[in-house]
Structures are given as C-alpha cells and as structure tokens.
Design a protein around this motif. Structure first.
Motif, PDB file in Angstrom:
ATOM      1  N   GLN A 375       1.257  -1.262   0.218  1.00  0.00           N
ATOM      2  CA  GLN A 375       0.177   0.009  -0.322  1.00  0.00           C
ATOM      3  C   GLN A 375       1.076   1.231  -0.122  1.00  0.00           C
ATOM      4  O   GLN A 375       2.222   1.053   0.669  1.00  0.00           O
ATOM      5  N   PRO A 376       0.665   2.544  -0.742  1.00  0.00           N
ATOM      6  CA  PRO A 376       1.707   3.362  -0.574  1.00  0.00           C
ATOM      7  C   PRO A 376       1.301   3.914   0.930  1.00  0.00           C
ATOM      8  O   PRO A 376       0.336   4.152   1.546  1.00  0.00           O
ATOM      9  N   VAL A 377       2.518   4.859   0.450  1.00  0.00           N
ATOM     10  CA  VAL A 377       2.862   6.220   2.087  1.00  0.00           C
ATOM     11  C   VAL A 377       2.945   6.786   1.570  1.00  0.00           C
ATOM     12  O   VAL A 377       3.772   7.187   0.195  1.00  0.00           O
ATOM     13  N   PRO A 378       3.068   8.297   2.313  1.00  0.00           N
ATOM     14  CA  PRO A 378       3.724   9.798   1.799  1.00  0.00           C
ATOM     15  C   PRO A 378       4.949   9.503   1.891  1.00  0.00           C
ATOM     16  O   PRO A 378       6.186   8.704   2.010  1.00  0.00           O
ATOM     17  N   GLY A 379       5.573  10.445   0.686  1.00  0.00           N
ATOM     18  CA  GLY A 379       7.179  10.884   0.394  1.00  0.00           C
ATOM     19  C   GLY A 379       7.246  10.734  -0.946  1.00  0.00           C
ATOM     20  O   GLY A 379       8.560  10.395  -0.634  1.00  0.00           O
ATOM     21  N   PRO A 380       6.661  10.687  -2.225  1.00  0.00           N
ATOM     22  CA  PRO A 380       7.571  10.186  -3.259  1.00  0.00           C
ATOM     23  C   PRO A 380       8.432  11.094  -4.002  1.00  0.00           C
ATOM     24  O   PRO A 380       8.346  13.274  -3.172  1.00  0.00           O
ATOM     25  N   SER A 381       9.529  10.514  -4.296  1.00  0.00           N
ATOM     26  CA  SER A 381      10.018  11.862  -4.217  1.00  0.00           C
ATOM     27  C   SER A 381      11.223  11.523  -5.318  1.00  0.00           C
ATOM     28  O   SER A 381      12.210   9.964  -6.186  1.00  0.00           O
ATOM     29  N   ALA A 382      12.006  12.425  -6.236  1.00  0.00           N
ATOM     30  CA  ALA A 382      13.145  11.875  -7.380  1.00  0.00           C
ATOM     31  C   ALA A 382      14.072  11.132  -6.687  1.00  0.00           C
ATOM     32  O   ALA A 382      14.615  10.914  -7.839  1.00  0.00           O
ATOM     33  N   ASP A 383      14.517  11.470  -5.774  1.00  0.00           N
ATOM     34  CA  ASP A 383      15.361  10.916  -5.368  1.00  0.00           C
ATOM     35  C   ASP A 383      14.816   9.445  -4.473  1.00  0.00           C
ATOM     36  O   ASP A 383      14.676   9.443  -3.596  1.00  0.00           O
ATOM     37  N   PRO A 384      15.490   8.129  -5.112  1.00  0.00           N
ATOM     38  CA  PRO A 384      14.977   7.218  -4.457  1.00  0.00           C
ATOM     39  C   PRO A 384      15.171   7.383  -2.522  1.00  0.00           C
ATOM     40  O   PRO A 384      14.373   6.226  -1.901  1.00  0.00           O
ATOM     41  N   ALA A 385      16.601   7.616  -2.812  1.00  0.00           N
ATOM     42  CA  ALA A 385      16.784   7.330  -0.839  1.00  0.00           C
ATOM     43  C   ALA A 385      15.972   8.385  -0.015  1.00  0.00           C
ATOM     44  O   ALA A 385      15.525   8.423   0.591  1.00  0.00           O
ATOM     45  N   ASP A 386      15.404   9.572  -0.744  1.00  0.00           N
ATOM     46  CA  ASP A 386      14.802   9.938  -0.147  1.00  0.00           C
ATOM     47  C   ASP A 386      13.384   9.413   0.232  1.00  0.00           C
ATOM     48  O   ASP A 386      12.338   9.190   1.238  1.00  0.00           O
ATOM     49  N   ALA A 387      12.733   9.016  -0.800  1.00  0.00           N
ATOM     50  CA  ALA A 387      11.884   8.359  -0.938  1.00  0.00           C
ATOM     51  C   ALA A 387      11.804   6.675  -0.307  1.00  0.00           C
ATOM     52  O   ALA A 387      11.132   5.835   0.875  1.00  0.00           O
ATOM     53  N   TYR A 388      13.281   5.948  -0.380  1.00  0.00           N
ATOM     54  CA  TYR A 388      13.389   4.928   1.252  1.00  0.00           C
ATOM     55  C   TYR A 388      13.248   5.492   2.759  1.00  0.00           C
ATOM     56  O   TYR A 388      12.526   4.625   3.230  1.00  0.00           O
ATOM     57  N   ARG A 389      13.668   6.812   2.869  1.00  0.00           N
ATOM     58  CA  ARG A 389      13.238   7.358   4.082  1.00  0.00           C
ATOM     59  C   ARG A 389      12.279   7.782   4.844  1.00  0.00           C
ATOM     60  O   ARG A 389      11.632   7.138   5.576  1.00  0.00           O
ATOM     61  N   ALA A 390      11.245   7.729   3.323  1.00  0.00           N
ATOM     62  CA  ALA A 390      10.579   8.123   3.603  1.00  0.00           C
ATOM     63  C   ALA A 390       9.326   6.887   4.072  1.00  0.00           C
ATOM     64  O   ALA A 390       8.293   6.885   5.296  1.00  0.00           O
ATOM     65  N   ALA A 391       9.608   5.794   3.556  1.00  0.00           N
ATOM     66  CA  ALA A 391       8.712   4.761   3.717  1.00  0.00           C
ATOM     67  C   ALA A 391       9.794   4.159   5.052  1.00  0.00           C
ATOM     68  O   ALA A 391       8.686   3.585   5.605  1.00  0.00           O
ATOM     69  N   ARG A 392      10.895   4.150   5.306  1.00  0.00           N
ATOM     70  CA  ARG A 392      10.992   3.746   6.721  1.00  0.00           C
ATOM     71  C   ARG A 392      10.038   4.519   7.997  1.00  0.00           C
ATOM     72  O   ARG A 392       9.779   4.291   8.956  1.00  0.00           O
ATOM     73  N   THR A 393      10.218   5.881   7.514  1.00  0.00           N
ATOM     74  CA  THR A 393       9.246   6.343   8.462  1.00  0.00           C
ATOM     75  C   THR A 393       7.835   6.147   8.532  1.00  0.00           C
ATOM     76  O   THR A 393       6.978   6.093   9.675  1.00  0.00           O
ATOM     77  N   ALA A 394       6.899   5.519   7.734  1.00  0.00           N
ATOM     78  CA  ALA A 394       5.953   5.612   8.018  1.00  0.00           C
ATOM     79  C   ALA A 394       5.738   3.996   8.550  1.00  0.00           C
ATOM     80  O   ALA A 394       5.173   3.501   9.053  1.00  0.00           O
ATOM     81  N   ALA A 395       7.114   3.400   8.088  1.00  0.00           N
ATOM     82  CA  ALA A 395       7.379   1.813   8.738  1.00  0.00           C
ATOM     83  C   ALA A 395       6.897   2.144  10.720  1.00  0.00           C
ATOM     84  O   ALA A 395       6.763   1.578  11.055  1.00  0.00           O
ATOM     85  N   ARG A 396       8.166   3.008  10.767  1.00  0.00           N
ATOM     86  CA  ARG A 396       8.019   3.061  12.396  1.00  0.00           C
ATOM     87  C   ARG A 396       6.544   3.717  12.912  1.00  0.00           C
ATOM     88  O   ARG A 396       6.375   3.082  13.613  1.00  0.00           O
ATOM     89  N   ALA A 397       5.937   4.333  12.421  1.00  0.00           N
ATOM     90  CA  ALA A 397       4.291   5.332  12.565  1.00  0.00           C
ATOM     91  C   ALA A 397       3.460   3.666  12.495  1.00  0.00           C
ATOM     92  O   ALA A 397       2.198   3.767  13.706  1.00  0.00           O
ATOM     93  N   PHE A 398       3.088   3.146  12.043  1.00  0.00           N
ATOM     94  CA  PHE A 398       2.780   1.082  11.635  1.00  0.00           C
ATOM     95  C   PHE A 398       2.984   0.744  12.735  1.00  0.00           C
ATOM     96  O   PHE A 398       2.075   0.003  13.801  1.00  0.00           O
ATOM     97  N   ARG A 399       4.769   0.623  13.505  1.00  0.00           N
ATOM     98  CA  ARG A 399       4.825  -0.187  14.931  1.00  0.00           C
ATOM     99  C   ARG A 399       4.602   0.713  16.017  1.00  0.00           C
ATOM    100  O   ARG A 399       4.532  -0.026  16.770  1.00  0.00           O
ATOM    101  N   ARG A 400       4.264   1.827  15.459  1.00  0.00           N
ATOM    102  CA  ARG A 400       3.891   2.703  16.817  1.00  0.00           C
ATOM    103  C   ARG A 400       2.994   2.097  17.600  1.00  0.00           C
ATOM    104  O   ARG A 400       1.611   2.450  16.586  1.00  0.00           O
ATOM    105  N   PRO A 401       2.870   2.042  18.895  1.00  0.00           N
ATOM    106  CA  PRO A 401       1.058   1.916  19.689  1.00  0.00           C
ATOM    107  C   PRO A 401      -0.273   2.617  19.579  1.00  0.00           C
ATOM    108  O   PRO A 401       0.596   3.727  19.524  1.00  0.00           O
ATOM    109  N   ARG A 402      -1.370   2.318  19.590  1.00  0.00           N
ATOM    110  CA  ARG A 402      -2.330   3.925  19.085  1.00  0.00           C
ATOM    111  C   ARG A 402      -2.638   3.155  19.833  1.00  0.00           C
ATOM    112  O   ARG A 402      -3.110   2.688  20.635  1.00  0.00           O
TER     113      ARG A 402
END
Length: 402
Positions: A375-402
């Motif tokens: 599923q898509p998450v925020p942070g598309p970028s022309a730089d693949p490294a920035d997009a990868y960082r955005a995915a890791r940031t979103a992954a931490r949000a998924f793991r955070r207790p709600r």
C-alpha cells in the motif's frame, strides 16, 4: 516459514553449477566471495553482480535463467493452491516436481547460460565471475525463496497472493462468500486501464418551428428522464460540477497535472465530493475491490495522478535506472546483504518490507506491506534515497502503539 525451509533449493542449485564447472574457475569464484559481499541484483530471467578485475576495470557478470511460460506458471500455481492450507507454504517440498504439476522450479544446467564482460571467451566455459553470481544466488536461496520465483518469471508477491486467495471461502460457502469481490487483475507493463466502448449518439431531431411570442409557464415539476444514450441526470450534474472544479483550479493556478489514463482520472474524480457517489461505479469499471480502491485513493492523495498510475500499472524501466536507485538506497538498508528484487519499475527490499515504484512523473513512490499487501505511503521523490527514508518513517508509524 522457518529460516531453513529452502535449504534444499540452495544445495540443488549449487550442485547444478559446480558439477561440470572447471575446478580452477570454481576455486577462483569461491575466492571472489571470500570475505566480500558483492551486490546481487535479481531480475526476471537473470541475476547480475559486478566484480573488480586486476586492472581495475569492472567485470559485469550475468547468470541467465530460462523463464517458465505463463501456461506453466498457471499449472504450477494451481498445483500449489490445491494443497491443504496447512501445507500451502513455500518450502523444500516444492523442489520436487511432483508438487509443481511435473514442472521443475529449480533450473537444470540446460536452463542456465553465462555472460560476462571479462576477457574469457564463452567457449572456455563459465568464468569465475558468473560462477560467483550463481553461488551467491544459491546462498540467498538458502533462506529466501523470492529470488528463484523472480528468476523463473513470476513475482513472489504474486505467488503469495495466489496462496492467500486460494485459501479464502468460495461461492459454494454461502451467499455472503459469493459477494466477495474478485481480486485485482494482474497488470503488465503494456496494460492500460479499461475504457468504456464509445456509444453512437442519438440522431439529431428534425428542425422545429419555434413560437417566440407566446408566454410559457415556468417549470414547476421535476425534469423528465434523460433520453438514452446520455448519462443519467446525477451523472450529468457531477460532470458539470467536475468541469467547474477544474475551471476554478485553472483560474487559481492550483490545477494538478492531467491524468494520463482513465484509472488515474477516476482516482482524482472519486476523491472529490461530487465524485464520491460514483466510487462503486469506478471500482466496477477498474475491476478493483474495496481494499484496492482504498489503496488507489491513497496513491492519488500521496502522489497525484502519477501516483495513481504507478499503483495501477507496471512500466518497463531501463536496468541502469534500477541499478542506480539500488546503489542509492544501499547505505540506508538495515539488512545490506539481503536480496533486492528489481521487476519492471518496482524496486523491492523484502527484508524490511519496503517497495519503491517509479512513476510517469520520474519520481519514486514508496510502498509498505504491513498487512501482506503493498500500500502507498507518503513521500514520493525523484531521489530514491529520500523515498526509501519516507517508507522507513512510515513503517515506524505503523509499529507505534495506538
């Protein structure tokens, strides 16, 4: 799946590579891998890696694997999903062709060919570099089945989805099960969103004599039904509202880039208030279920029409673009020695559950699979490294207790 379930695959591929290999080349291949971790790139039909020659030039080695046909994959998938849910897993038993409709998943020596940019001629047999690629691939197969499926022409995610769908209740289970939407059809790099066939317009009526002097009463009742084949009145009103919305966006300078296909434009249309009532019609038109339509809406929210297109379609992408993107994200990967899968415009790091999709806007759109489906998450970028960082940031949000 236990960490040793595909150990038989690794041993079988190693035996295939080494049984008839030149001993000196094989010894040199093992020396290349001793203490080193070359970056392995796995694609449909081939695996590649780069090694340094004594003179400093790079040797680009490619192990080419014969892909299975679509008909063969259909038979294999049917055989896998026919097993009971308790045994429908990807493991060592699939190394036996009896469990894959008599079609071997593991390539034989005749299914392999070698190509390298070093100076050794093909007539001399596989060079140390291509043998090293094969041994590195076998080591990956020891705990990860995905590379073999990719090499043989079928993405591993597709196989896993087919397994999940095969274990769901069918229409025979009752009326409720019969209403489960069909899974999203697989789209290839040449697929386009479906288009409604054009209908012939109704013939123009004969000219009528108009009486412009007699007073007519104002309309006091509802409008009559719209004559076929024109859209129903609510659809016409929505089209008028959409035209007004786009006109305002043009005047205020806030208009988004124009969608390049029907699916992307439907994602835009249904994200607006006047398009919400037509969400089910859009799902039917695109062949999407409720979850997939939700992901399409997210893709449009995060990346606009290009984000929706990257969700719906696969595109053929130059291998060098994928290779550069893989090199850019390599320093950010938590498991740098794990396999990165490259298919079409998709770059997948299965070890951490991150995928980047290259869209028609020349940006990398990040994806996660926290519940087994990308599923898509925020942070598309022309730089693949920035997009990868955005995915890791979103992954931490998924793991955070709600």
């Amino acid at each position: 799946m236990s960490p040793r379930t595909t150990d038989v695959w690794a041993r079988a591929l190693t035996a295939t590579l080494t049984t008839h290999a030149d001993p000196e080349a094989l010894h040199a291949a093992r020396r290349l891998l001793a203490g080193a971790h070359p970056q392995l790139n796995v694609n449909q039909g081939f695996a590649t890696a780069k090694f340094a020659l004594p003179d400093g030039r790079p040797a680009r080695a490619r192990l080419i694997v014969e892909e299975l046909t679509a008909a063969q994959w259909e038979r294999i998938e049917a055989a896998i999903t026919a097993r009971t849910p308790a045994t429908s897993a990807i493991g060592d038993d699939l190394a036996d062709p009896r469990h894959t409709a008599g079609i071997p998943l593991l390539p034989s020596a005749q299914d392999l060919s070698h190509h390298c940019t070093c100076t050794q001629t093909p007539a001399a047999g596989p060079c140390a570099h291509t043998l090293a690629v094969g041994l590195l691939l076998a080591e990956r197969l020891r705990t990860a089945p995905a590379p073999l499926f990719t090499l043989r022409g079928r993405p591993y995610q597709h196989i896993k989805k087919r397994l999940r769908d095969g274990e769901r209740p069918t229409a025979a289970a009752g009326p409720a099960a019969a209403r489960v939407p069909a899974p999203t059809p697989v789209r290839t790099a040449t697929d386009h969103a479906p288009v409604i066939p054009a209908q012939q317009p109704a013939p123009m009526p004969e000219p009528a004599d108009l009486d412009l002097t007699t007073t007519r009463p104002a309309l006091t009742g509802p409008l009559p039904p719209v004559p076929a084949p024109l859209p129903e009145l609510p659809a016409q009103q929505a089209l008028v509202a959409d035209a007004a919305h786009r006109a305002r966006a043009l005047l205020t300078g806030t208009e988004q880039p124009t969608a390049t296909d029907t699916g992307s434009d439907l994602a835009r249309f249904t994200s607006l208030d006047h398009g919400v009532p037509f969400r089910q019609a859009a799902m039917d038109h695109l062949g999407l279920d409720v979850v997939s339509m939700g992901h399409l809406s997210l893709a449009h929210t995060h990346g606009g029409p290009a984000g929706a297109a990257a969700y719906l379609h696969r595109y053929t992408l130059d291998h060098d673009v994928l290779a550069r993107a893989q090199a850019d994200i390599q320093p950010l990967r938590p498991a740098p020695s794990a396999t990165v899968e490259c298919e079409d415009n998709h770059l997948t790091d299965p070890a951490v559950g991150i995928q980047l999709r290259y869209g028609p806007d020349a940006r990398w759109h990040p994806y996660l699979a926290p519940y087994g489906t990308w599923q898509p998450v925020p942070g598309p970028s022309a730089d693949p490294a920035d997009a990868y960082r955005a995915a890791r940031t979103a992954a931490r949000a998924f793991r955070r207790p709600r």
